[in-house]
Design an enzyme around this catalytic site. Structure first.
Site, short mmCIF file in Angstrom:
data_model
loop_
_atom_site.label_atom_id
_atom_site.label_comp_id
_atom_site.label_asym_id
_atom_site.label_seq_id
_atom_site.Cartn_x
_atom_site.Cartn_y
_atom_site.Cartn_z
N LYS A 118 -11.06 -1.05 9.95
CA LYS A 118 -11.14 -2.24 9.10
C LYS A 118 -11.55 -3.48 9.91
O LYS A 118 -11.69 -4.56 9.35
CB LYS A 118 -9.81 -2.48 8.40
N GLN A 176 -4.96 -5.44 7.01
CA GLN A 176 -5.88 -6.39 6.39
C GLN A 176 -5.81 -7.77 7.03
O GLN A 176 -6.54 -8.68 6.61
CB GLN A 176 -5.56 -6.52 4.89
N ASP A 218 2.66 -4.33 8.29
CA ASP A 218 1.39 -3.64 8.10
C ASP A 218 0.29 -4.69 8.22
O ASP A 218 0.09 -5.50 7.33
CB ASP A 218 1.38 -2.98 6.72
N HIS A 274 0.86 -1.18 0.00
CA HIS A 274 0.00 0.00 0.00
C HIS A 274 0.90 1.23 0.00
O HIS A 274 2.03 1.21 0.50
CB HIS A 274 -0.86 -0.05 1.27
N CYS A 328 -4.80 2.39 -3.62
CA CYS A 328 -3.58 2.91 -2.99
C CYS A 328 -2.43 1.93 -3.15
O CYS A 328 -1.60 1.75 -2.24
CB CYS A 328 -3.81 3.24 -1.51
#
Length: 417
Positions: A237, A214, A211, A134, A375
């Site tokens: 999220k 997700q 990261d 991202h 993104c």
């Protein structure tokens, strides 16, 4: 084959109809059709227990934290710090000192870039990322490289949307100071072999940031088992409010880092000659925090654990497999990202139709998907695409949602034919 992060085939079936009753927004109609919400990877919806927890705080306990001796301030502080402990348990951090509240994943990455990397890195040092990232896990490192003279290296992806492990390892070396990568690709749903990647990076003496935006909504995440040095994710999220997120960092790393922002609450003493900074975690939390957001985040974690993360993951995996099979049978549809291990994300294109036009037709049928570069412009460039349409699933998604998506795609094909 697609597989989720930590799919347990023995997981109990999720009572999705009961789950859907917890999300009042799903009763919304769009253009006269029942809402089919397939955009959870961008931002998930909020369950009633989360909404009620925030309302309870706002109506009965709101005051500023850490600063007052009066009853409301003490109640707000207890709620805020209770949320920090809830996060610690959820990701199995060793101490609440390792839990920094931030606005979201983007702020967490920028904090590490500016407070860890910028003061330490020099010309000749290297930062390694992957081709799946991202923009939030690209741009902050480019900025650090401009500021320090360090170099950014990229481990490439293949046509399945995977990062070949040997390609990743070949780009590690004695000059690699930091490695940053997504646990799960937001654009393609690819699940990276994070434990192997962390171990390989550590073997070269590099520090690792993951990261997890997700990943956390769809799987058990144990930061100590992964060996992560930094792990960051966003509340919105995972069924929590916007504007709240978490940066986990190993205590010894955080303790050695200077503050990123100055202001109230991150100090112990201030004079015109010198400021003494506060202890962890407050050193990195300047100003009034998002208290109600933290309360909502804790409630969302409670909610996910009551549902059972394994049950949620298994449910989402069944939907992903169904949707993958159904879209593969449609003419002119190409699925982008066919990794062996995927989470609840399905990116696709329709031949001869721009993704934005496709999304507009789907919206007219009440089906909400994300369209664009997500993104992740380098991913789109790799596949030679301006954009994809992306359907993403959550705990409230159903087989009927998949059926509605397929029907809307058939309708779109008729329109554009």
């Amino acid at each position: 084959m697609v597989a989720n992060l930590s799919l347990d085939k023995r997981a109990p079936l999720l009572d999705v109809e009961a789950v859907r009753r917890d999300f009042p927004i799903l009763a919304t109609k769009v253009h006269g059709y029942p809402l089919v919400y397939l955009d959870s990877a961008a931002s998930s919806q909020r369950a009633l227990p989360v909404l009620r927890a925030v309302e309870e705080y706002e109506t009965h306990s709101h005051a500023n934290v850490h600063r007052g001796v009066h009853a409301l301030s003490q109640a707000a502080t207890a709620a805020f710090e209770g949320a920090r402990e809830r996060v610690r348990r959820f990701i199995n951090a060793a101490s609440v000192k390792e839990i920094i509240f931030v606005r979201g994943t983007t702020e967490g990455i920028n904090l590490v870039a500016q407070a860890y990397a910028r003061p330490r890195f020099r010309a000749g040092d290297e930062i390694l990322i992957t081709g799946l990232e991202h923009h939030a896990n690209i741009v902050p490192w480019q900025m650090v490289c401009e500021q320090t003279g360090a170099s950014l290296r990229v481990a490439p992806i293949n046509r399945r949307g995977e990062v070949p492990f040997d390609e990743f390892v070949s780009r590690l070396g004695p000059r690699t100071r930091l490695v940053a990568f997504a646990h799960v690709s937001n654009a393609l749903g690819t699940v990276l072999p994070v434990k192997r990647m962390v171990d390989a990076a550590h073997s070269q003496g590099a520090v690792v940031l993951i990261d997890g935006a997700q990943a956390v909504p769809h799987s058990h995440v144990d930061v100590r088992a992964l060996g992560a040095d930094f792990y960051t994710f966003s509340g919105h999220k995972m069924y929590a409010p916007t504007g709240i997120g978490v940066l986990y960092g190993r205590e010894e790393l955080l303790a050695a880092m200077p503050p990123w922002q100055g202001g109230g609450d991150m100090i112990l003493t201030v004079s015109f000659e010198k400021t003494t900074y506060n202890d962890l975690p407050y050193k990195f939390e300047a100003g009034t925090p998002n208290i109600s957001g933290a309360v909502g985040l804790a409630a969302a974690m409670d909610y996910l654990e009551r549902l059972g993360i394994d049950a949620v993951a298994a449910h989402e995996q069944r939907l992903l497999e169904l949707a993958t099979a159904e879209l593969a049978r449609l003419p002119d549809i190409e699925i982008i990202g066919t990794a062996a291990h995927k989470a609840a994300v399905l990116s696709f294109t329709m031949k001869g139709v721009h993704a934005h036009d496709l999304g507009t037709i789907l919206d007219a049928e009440g089906v909400a998907v994300r369209t664009g570069h997500h993104c992740a412009m380098p991913v789109m460039t790799f596949f030679g695409l301006p954009a994809t349409a992306r359907a993403s699933f959550g705990c409230y998604s159903t087989e009927a949602d998949v059926k509605a998506l397929v029907s809307a795609l058939r309708r779109a094909r008729e329109v554009f034919a």
